[in-house]
Design a protein around this motif. Structure first.
Motif, PDB file in Angstrom:
ATOM      1  N   PHE A 241      40.187  65.430  13.584  1.00 26.48           N
ATOM      2  CA  PHE A 241      40.027  65.880  12.167  1.00 26.48           C
ATOM      3  C   PHE A 241      39.670  67.627  12.458  1.00 26.48           C
ATOM      4  O   PHE A 241      40.195  68.284  11.597  1.00 26.48           O
ATOM      5  CB  PHE A 241      38.473  65.439  12.123  1.00 26.48           C
ATOM      6  CG  PHE A 241      37.456  66.061  11.094  1.00 26.48           C
ATOM      7  CD1 PHE A 241      37.662  65.898   9.677  1.00 26.48           C
ATOM      8  CD2 PHE A 241      36.648  67.009  11.538  1.00 26.48           C
ATOM      9  CE1 PHE A 241      36.993  66.672   8.755  1.00 26.48           C
ATOM     10  CE2 PHE A 241      36.076  67.780  10.705  1.00 26.48           C
ATOM     11  CZ  PHE A 241      36.003  67.502   9.433  1.00 26.48           C
ATOM     12  N   THR A 242      39.171  68.285  13.216  1.00 28.25           N
ATOM     13  CA  THR A 242      39.021  69.738  13.446  1.00 28.25           C
ATOM     14  C   THR A 242      40.520  70.277  13.697  1.00 28.25           C
ATOM     15  O   THR A 242      40.867  71.167  13.158  1.00 28.25           O
ATOM     16  CB  THR A 242      38.361  69.804  14.677  1.00 28.25           C
ATOM     17  OG1 THR A 242      37.085  68.984  15.079  1.00 28.25           O
ATOM     18  CG2 THR A 242      37.849  71.350  14.550  1.00 28.25           C
TER      19      THR A 242
ATOM     20  N   ASN B 192      38.127  72.253  23.554  1.00 28.98           N
ATOM     21  CA  ASN B 192      38.169  73.543  24.199  1.00 28.98           C
ATOM     22  C   ASN B 192      39.590  74.146  24.299  1.00 28.98           C
ATOM     23  O   ASN B 192      39.749  75.507  24.259  1.00 28.98           O
ATOM     24  CB  ASN B 192      37.885  73.282  25.732  1.00 28.98           C
ATOM     25  CG  ASN B 192      36.343  73.093  25.909  1.00 28.98           C
ATOM     26  OD1 ASN B 192      35.605  74.143  25.957  1.00 28.98           O
ATOM     27  ND2 ASN B 192      35.794  71.924  26.114  1.00 28.98           N
ATOM     28  N   ALA B 193      40.733  73.324  23.912  1.00 33.26           N
ATOM     29  CA  ALA B 193      41.856  74.061  23.485  1.00 33.26           C
ATOM     30  C   ALA B 193      41.817  74.734  22.254  1.00 33.26           C
ATOM     31  O   ALA B 193      42.361  75.909  22.146  1.00 33.26           O
ATOM     32  CB  ALA B 193      42.858  72.785  23.586  1.00 33.26           C
ATOM     33  N   LEU B 194      41.178  74.118  21.147  1.00 29.68           N
ATOM     34  CA  LEU B 194      40.981  74.956  20.069  1.00 29.68           C
ATOM     35  C   LEU B 194      40.232  76.251  20.336  1.00 29.68           C
ATOM     36  O   LEU B 194      40.648  77.358  19.743  1.00 29.68           O
ATOM     37  CB  LEU B 194      40.222  73.897  19.033  1.00 29.68           C
ATOM     38  CG  LEU B 194      41.245  72.998  18.261  1.00 29.68           C
ATOM     39  CD1 LEU B 194      40.364  72.194  17.445  1.00 29.68           C
ATOM     40  CD2 LEU B 194      42.225  73.462  17.478  1.00 29.68           C
TER      41      LEU B 194
ATOM     42  N   GLY C  74      39.622  80.919  19.098  1.00 29.97           N
ATOM     43  CA  GLY C  74      38.460  81.879  19.750  1.00 29.97           C
ATOM     44  C   GLY C  74      37.468  80.820  19.015  1.00 29.97           C
ATOM     45  O   GLY C  74      37.070  79.861  18.248  1.00 29.97           O
ATOM     46  N   ALA C  75      36.222  81.345  19.721  1.00 29.26           N
ATOM     47  CA  ALA C  75      34.881  80.242  19.360  1.00 29.26           C
ATOM     48  C   ALA C  75      34.091  80.688  18.035  1.00 29.26           C
ATOM     49  O   ALA C  75      33.278  80.108  17.730  1.00 29.26           O
ATOM     50  CB  ALA C  75      33.941  80.826  20.683  1.00 29.26           C
TER      51      ALA C  75
ATOM     52  N   ILE D 256      35.224  76.823   9.162  1.00 27.83           N
ATOM     53  CA  ILE D 256      35.512  75.870  10.087  1.00 27.83           C
ATOM     54  C   ILE D 256      35.084  76.447  11.553  1.00 27.83           C
ATOM     55  O   ILE D 256      35.241  77.372  11.704  1.00 27.83           O
ATOM     56  CB  ILE D 256      36.880  75.228   9.991  1.00 27.83           C
ATOM     57  CG1 ILE D 256      37.858  76.530  10.417  1.00 27.83           C
ATOM     58  CG2 ILE D 256      37.110  74.402   8.718  1.00 27.83           C
ATOM     59  CD1 ILE D 256      39.364  75.916  10.466  1.00 27.83           C
ATOM     60  N   ASN D 257      34.719  75.231  12.376  1.00 24.33           N
ATOM     61  CA  ASN D 257      34.467  75.884  14.075  1.00 24.33           C
ATOM     62  C   ASN D 257      34.991  74.794  14.794  1.00 24.33           C
ATOM     63  O   ASN D 257      35.169  73.532  14.385  1.00 24.33           O
ATOM     64  CB  ASN D 257      33.005  75.873  13.797  1.00 24.33           C
ATOM     65  CG  ASN D 257      32.328  76.335  15.312  1.00 24.33           C
ATOM     66  OD1 ASN D 257      32.340  75.498  16.157  1.00 24.33           O
ATOM     67  ND2 ASN D 257      32.569  77.606  15.317  1.00 24.33           N
ATOM     68  N   PHE D 258      35.290  75.018  16.196  1.00 25.91           N
ATOM     69  CA  PHE D 258      36.004  74.191  16.947  1.00 25.91           C
ATOM     70  C   PHE D 258      35.059  72.746  17.447  1.00 25.91           C
ATOM     71  O   PHE D 258      35.521  72.134  17.858  1.00 25.91           O
ATOM     72  CB  PHE D 258      36.493  74.805  18.080  1.00 25.91           C
ATOM     73  CG  PHE D 258      35.292  75.504  19.033  1.00 25.91           C
ATOM     74  CD1 PHE D 258      35.090  74.639  20.293  1.00 25.91           C
ATOM     75  CD2 PHE D 258      34.588  76.509  18.956  1.00 25.91           C
ATOM     76  CE1 PHE D 258      34.373  75.108  21.161  1.00 25.91           C
ATOM     77  CE2 PHE D 258      33.974  76.942  20.013  1.00 25.91           C
ATOM     78  CZ  PHE D 258      33.579  76.262  20.752  1.00 25.91           C
ATOM     79  N   THR D 259      33.735  73.125  17.018  1.00 30.26           N
ATOM     80  CA  THR D 259      32.761  72.056  17.482  1.00 30.26           C
ATOM     81  C   THR D 259      32.416  71.040  16.364  1.00 30.26           C
ATOM     82  O   THR D 259      31.619  70.023  16.586  1.00 30.26           O
ATOM     83  CB  THR D 259      31.172  72.642  17.946  1.00 30.26           C
ATOM     84  OG1 THR D 259      30.991  73.270  17.002  1.00 30.26           O
ATOM     85  CG2 THR D 259      31.757  73.259  19.327  1.00 30.26           C
TER      86      THR D 259
END
Lengths: 301, 319
Positions: free
Chosen positions: A43-44, A116-118, A123-124, A223-226
């Protein structure tokens, strides 16, 4: 009353998103009996891919908002479906005859890998969708002003769900998927290529999840990777709420959970919003483990 | 035979005990984390490895123990290590309360409920439930542990405290494995229906394993609070539970040496590769998948247990 209706529309829109993600969970669980913990990350990936395609290809400038977004949705769905198929091939297929726990750990590993790949690629920090793609108009619904985006979100979700339901019920592949969900070995004996069925499931589920990710990006703008983790867990809750393995159940469960959560946040507490969803999950599992639309199955001995 | 085994364990213990003499405080501290996770892993191993219950919310019980210690220590100034039995008790009671209605659920469902419980506990801690958990900032100012006048401050001092506790944990769970209780669990995990058929009260044993594992995690929480002197909700997130869960499966579920090895690999290796800060977690995820594909049972899988009847019962029927 107005406050209530306002929250209700919000809940319906978010519920549509949960339902779309829940379909991926429920289909995979139905056929493989596996909780695909990496589904939330697909989804992310959808929302990040959407952002990249949107900004790098200037789709909306070239094609106009309607056609631009439509092309974007299709591209994101296609790409995320490919990632899903790859995930199945690499992380799940070799483990199909291993103990349950191994597949669960593999799914968790895939989830860690994707998020973590995202983070490495993008970037975080939070990424921001460009504003003003969708017109900020609101529809007057009997004196209730509903933002157009919400209507579009719910509308798109419902259209996709109906399309999926028809596909599963009416087509030959859909029948094969249903058969494999009931009994893989029997399905194989009837000449169904179970590997192909599983591949289909891992194409359709992630495609819908990716579309949901894109919608969240367009709606919330950030949006955020988590973020896949929370959405994934909520969607899984929705799938259980409706009865896991049951496609209409996932739809009903998703929309219901969205509404419960929105009303809970409005009338009980915003800070406890996520806890309300998990509370519902635990409650449902205690009183009706097969979900609202699930049938009681006898435990195999 | 038995002496050579004692010799091996003795040598390992001696080598470990000498570690802080050669390592700098940073690496000693890494060993301390490994010790804490080893103890947590062993406690979860009783639930996952022996009883076969998927628990992905073990951090919740760890949190209950740590918060019990922190709250009582900061409010009533009770020496922190003296609270250890109480921490175990609160975590165990909490687990009993939670597990009672859900213990009968099938594997995956139980897994998802424990995730839900873990998240609710974390949210409750962030929201400063009952006004005593300190909200998102947590609790600070926990006093140093004091062992008969010896105030433990330095990493190498904690090293001996933590690894003594790990040794106790190993001893306890080793004895438990070979007890009537442990054998019942073993049987239950292999074939629940058969176990039930031969008169084992499966629900009771499952519940006891869950509660006992949770209580032990609560005691580890006490040591964690003492070591950190500050605790906050992020330390008890879902990923903590995932770490505990994966180290068991990767090392070898149901096997004590496996769990210890798992703790060294899961907690230690990322530290070794700290230079590659960003990529290491990604590689870690990929390694988890590869590991499951190529060595499903973990690195040191549990050996199948053989029970031998005492001499006088063998061969009486002339077999």
């Amino acid at each position: 009353m107005e406050e209530f209706l306002q929250q209700l529309t919000n809940g319906l829109a978010v519920g549509g998103i949960y339902a779309l993600i829940a379909l991926g969970y429920t289909m995979v669980y139905g056929v493989l009996k596996l909780i695909n913990f990496a589904h939330g990350d697909l989804f992310t990936i959808g929302s990040y891919l959407g952002l990249t395609l949107l900004t790098s290809m200037a789709l909306v400038d070239r094609l106009g908002p309607v056609a631009g977004i439509a092309v974007l949705v299709l591209m994101v769905m296609g790409l995320v479906a490919l990632v899903g198929a790859l995930l199945e091939r690499v992380a799940y297929r070799p483990l199909r005859h291993s103990p349950r726990l191994s597949a669960v750990v593999s799914a968790l590993g895939a989830s860690i890998f994707f998020s973590n790949a995202l983070m490495l690629i993008y970037g975080a920090r939070f990424q921001v969708y460009p504003q003003g793609i969708l017109p900020k108009t609101a529809i007057d619904l009997f004196g209730l002003y509903v933002p157009l985006v919400r209507v579009l979100m719910l509308g798109t979700s419902v259209v996709m769900m109906i399309a999926l339901y028809t596909f599963i019920q009416k087509t030959k592949i859909g029948t094969a998927i249903r058969a494999a969900a009931i009994d893989q070995d029997a399905a194989r004996l009837m000449g169904i290529d179970v590997n192909r069925v599983i591949l289909m499931v891992f194409l359709i589920g992630p495609a819908l999840g990716g579309a949901a990710g894109l919608m969240v990006g367009l709606h919330y703008g950030q949006i955020n990777f988590t973020m896949g983790w929370v959405y994934g867990l909520k969607a899984f809750t929705a799938a259980i709420l409706g009865g896991i393995g049951n496609i209409p159940g996932a739809m009903v469960g998703g929309i219901l959970l969205g509404v419960i959560e929105a009303l809970g946040a409005a009338y009980l507490s915003v800070a406890w919003k996520d806890a309300i969803a998990f509370g519902v999950l635990i409650f449902i599992l205690i009183v009706r483990p097969t979900g609202l639309l699930g049938e009681r199955v006898a435990e195999k001995v | 035979m038995i002496w050579s085994r004692f010799l091996t364990y003795g040598l390992i213990a001696a080598a470990l005990a000498a570690c802080p003499l050669f390592l700098n405080p940073y690496w000693t501290d890494v060993l301390n984390s490994i010790g804490l996770y080893a103890a947590l892993g062993l406690s979860l191993n009783l639930i996952v490895g022996h009883a076969g219950l998927f628990n992905l919310g073990h951090a919740a019980f760890y949190a209950v123990g740590a918060y019990t210690a922190a709250i009582l220590n900061t409010h009533f100034h009770i020496p922190i290590l003296m609270l250890m039995p109480l921490c175990g008790l609160t975590a165990g009671l909490f687990a009993l309360l939670i597990a009672r209605p859900i213990i009968h659920l099938r594997g995956d469902y139980l897994c998802i409920v424990t995730i839900g419980v873990g998240e609710i506990v974390r949210i409750a801690l962030i929201n400063n439930v009952f006004g005593i958990t300190g909200g998102a900032n947590g609790i600070f100012g926990i006093s140093r542990p004091n062992l008969f006048g010896w105030v433990i401050r330095q990493p190498h001092e904690f090293f001996y405290l933590i690894w003594a506790f790990v040794a106790l944990t190993i001893f306890f769970f080793h004895r438990l494995e070979n007890s009537r209780f442990g054998r019942a669990l073993n049987y239950l995990r292999e074939d629940e229906t058969a176990a039930e058929g031969s008169g084992i009260d499966t629900a009771h044993y499952k519940l006891m394993a869950f509660v006992l594992g949770a209580a032990w995690a609560g005691m580890v929480g006490n040591i964690y609070a003492a070591k950190m002197t500050i605790i906050a909700p992020e330390s008890f997130s879902f990923w903590e539970s995932v770490v505990m869960f994966t180290l068991i499966i990767l090392g070898g579920s149901g096997s004590i040496p496996g769990v210890l090895l798992g703790a060294f690999l899961i907690v230690g290796l990322p530290e070794v590769f700290r230079g590659f800060t960003n990529a290491r977690m990604m590689v870690f995820g990929a390694a988890m998948i590869a590991m499951m594909i190529f060595r499903t049972g973990g690195i040191l899988p549990a050996r199948p247990r053989r029970y031998r009847l005492p001499e006088q019962y063998v061969g009486e029927e002339g077999a």
